[in-house]
Design a protein around this motif. Structure first.
Motif, PDB file in Angstrom:
ATOM      1  N   VAL A  71       0.859  -1.189   0.000  1.00  7.96           N
ATOM      2  CA  VAL A  71       0.000   0.000   0.000  1.00  7.96           C
ATOM      3  C   VAL A  71       0.891   1.233   0.000  1.00  7.96           C
ATOM      4  O   VAL A  71       2.104   1.148   0.248  1.00  7.96           O
ATOM      5  CB  VAL A  71      -0.946   0.029   1.220  1.00  7.96           C
ATOM      6  CG1 VAL A  71      -1.907  -1.145   1.188  1.00  7.96           C
ATOM      7  CG2 VAL A  71      -0.149   0.049   2.532  1.00  7.96           C
ATOM      8  N   LYS A  72       0.306   2.391  -0.273  1.00 10.51           N
ATOM      9  CA  LYS A  72       1.044   3.643  -0.324  1.00 10.51           C
ATOM     10  C   LYS A  72       0.876   4.419   0.979  1.00 10.51           C
ATOM     11  O   LYS A  72      -0.219   4.479   1.539  1.00 10.51           O
ATOM     12  CB  LYS A  72       0.560   4.493  -1.499  1.00 10.51           C
ATOM     13  CG  LYS A  72       0.744   3.819  -2.857  1.00 10.51           C
ATOM     14  CD  LYS A  72       0.115   4.641  -3.967  1.00 10.51           C
ATOM     15  CE  LYS A  72       0.241   3.935  -5.312  1.00 10.51           C
ATOM     16  NZ  LYS A  72      -0.418   4.717  -6.408  1.00 10.51           N
ATOM     17  N   ALA A  73       1.971   5.012   1.417  1.00 11.67           N
ATOM     18  CA  ALA A  73       1.921   5.875   2.596  1.00 11.67           C
ATOM     19  C   ALA A  73       3.021   6.918   2.470  1.00 11.67           C
ATOM     20  O   ALA A  73       4.192   6.566   2.303  1.00 11.67           O
ATOM     21  CB  ALA A  73       2.104   5.066   3.875  1.00 11.67           C
ATOM     22  N   GLY A  74       2.658   8.186   2.517  1.00 13.46           N
ATOM     23  CA  GLY A  74       3.645   9.252   2.431  1.00 13.46           C
ATOM     24  C   GLY A  74       4.560   9.253   3.636  1.00 13.46           C
ATOM     25  O   GLY A  74       4.166   8.848   4.739  1.00 13.46           O
ATOM     26  N   PHE A  75       5.795   9.708   3.447  1.00  8.46           N
ATOM     27  CA  PHE A  75       6.796   9.692   4.510  1.00  8.46           C
ATOM     28  C   PHE A  75       6.308  10.445   5.746  1.00  8.46           C
ATOM     29  O   PHE A  75       6.295   9.915   6.858  1.00  8.46           O
ATOM     30  CB  PHE A  75       8.103  10.291   3.985  1.00  8.46           C
ATOM     31  CG  PHE A  75       9.290  10.034   4.870  1.00  8.46           C
ATOM     32  CD1 PHE A  75      10.231   9.091   4.532  1.00  8.46           C
ATOM     33  CD2 PHE A  75       9.466  10.763   6.044  1.00  8.46           C
ATOM     34  CE1 PHE A  75      11.335   8.853   5.352  1.00  8.46           C
ATOM     35  CE2 PHE A  75      10.552  10.536   6.866  1.00  8.46           C
ATOM     36  CZ  PHE A  75      11.494   9.580   6.520  1.00  8.46           C
ATOM     37  N   ASN A  76       5.918  11.704   5.554  1.00  7.65           N
ATOM     38  CA  ASN A  76       5.512  12.524   6.699  1.00  7.65           C
ATOM     39  C   ASN A  76       4.273  11.988   7.376  1.00  7.65           C
ATOM     40  O   ASN A  76       4.105  12.108   8.591  1.00  7.65           O
ATOM     41  CB  ASN A  76       5.296  13.964   6.248  1.00  7.65           C
ATOM     42  CG  ASN A  76       6.589  14.642   5.823  1.00  7.65           C
ATOM     43  OD1 ASN A  76       7.654  14.306   6.319  1.00  7.65           O
ATOM     44  ND2 ASN A  76       6.501  15.582   4.893  1.00  7.65           N
TER      45      ASN A  76
END
Length: 294
Positions: free
Chosen positions: A106-111
């Motif tokens: 899945v996708k998850a932004g760093f911040n």
């Protein structure tokens, strides 16, 4: 050391690196705190897939950023098992008893990932530096990679011939905001404050436009920038954090996750059996052949 900039060379694909995430953003205290990774205290025998409290039964949900850059991931496809972090993720999953087909990406932004709160993943692998401040909000596994800092400049710059950090004191230096790289600039102690950029891409563009004399990024990212993103760039050298140790990357989990000891046990097992060293050699070996600046 001069790095070729021909995009057609196959070596570039082996060097390419994450830009916005790869620079290992950190918190205000800056230093990577190795004691804040959660050590394995559980046997892998007690950490098999059927017994783990994962989000989806029988599946391990792994997150990373989008896009996913080389050589952490190849062809922007975390699921293909190619690239250092993709390979590490599948190796961890295997130690925990998950088949490759049981890993869901899945996708998850760093911040987003480093903030406290509910997660849409079991683990996230995205060059997260282990820091004390972050460990207040999230869990980290044992470290799976250690990275020095690299100094990138233009071949035409007088700073390309630097042989020590002191040689960079009068340089105008840039780095990405909220990163261990920006914190590491303090070790150079430049005569002017560093210029701060929202991401490494913007820092690299500032270097290309000669708005700064040099930029600092973790060493693998420095290789990517010099080889693939910048024209006429070189890596002047690398240096270690002020602690004398390299910053370390860990898999990230929700704070208090019951999976953390098992994920650490898997990482420790991969270190013990030589798998991590083999994967680093396969995907990141070029990032070690840089002179050290003291």
């Amino acid at each position: 050391m001069k790095i070729t900039t021909s995009r057609g060379l196959t070596t570039i694909a082996a060097l390419a690196l994450a830009l916005t995430a790869a620079c290992a953003p950190t918190d205000s205290d800056g230093e990577a705190d190795k004691t804040k990774a959660t050590p394995a205290s559980t046997s892998l025998a007690d950490c098999q897939a059927a017994d783990l409290p994962v989000l989806a039964d029988g599946k391990l949900t792994v997150a990373t950023d989008d896009p996913a850059f080389e050589p952490w991931f190849i062809d922007d496809d975390p699921s293909n098992g190619k690239g250092f972090e993709s390979a590490v993720a599948y190796a961890v999953a295997d130690k925990l008893g998950f088949a490759k087909g049981d890993v869901t990406w899945v996708k998850a932004g760093f911040n987003q990932a480093v903030q406290a709160g509910k997660k849409n993943f079991d683990v996230d692998i995205n060059q997260f530096s282990i820091t004390a401040d972050r460990a207040k909000a999230v869990d980290f596994s044992s470290p799976y990679y250690s990275a020095a800092q690299g100094i990138i400049t233009l071949e035409s710059s007088k700073y390309a011939k630097a042989t020590s950090l002191a040689d960079l004191k009068d340089a105008k230096i840039g780095a990405q905001i909220a990163t261990t790289s920006l914190e590491a600039v303090k070790q150079i102690d430049p005569s002017t404050d560093p210029l701060v950029y929202d991401d490494t891409t913007k820092a690299a563009q500032a270097l290309q436009n000669k708005q700064v004399d040099a930029i600092v990024a973790d060493l693998p990212t420095a290789y990517y920038l010099a080889a693939a993103e910048l024209d006429g760039a070189t890596i002047a050298g690398q240096f270690q954090p002020t602690t004398g140790e390299s910053e370390q990357f860990g898999l990230l989990l929700a704070k208090g996750s019951k999976l953390t000891p098992c994920v650490s046990a898997a990482v420790d097992a991969l270190a013990d059996d030589g798998t991590l060293a083999e994967l680093e050699k396969e995907w990141l070996s070029q990032a070690t052949d840089v002179p050290e600046l003291k």
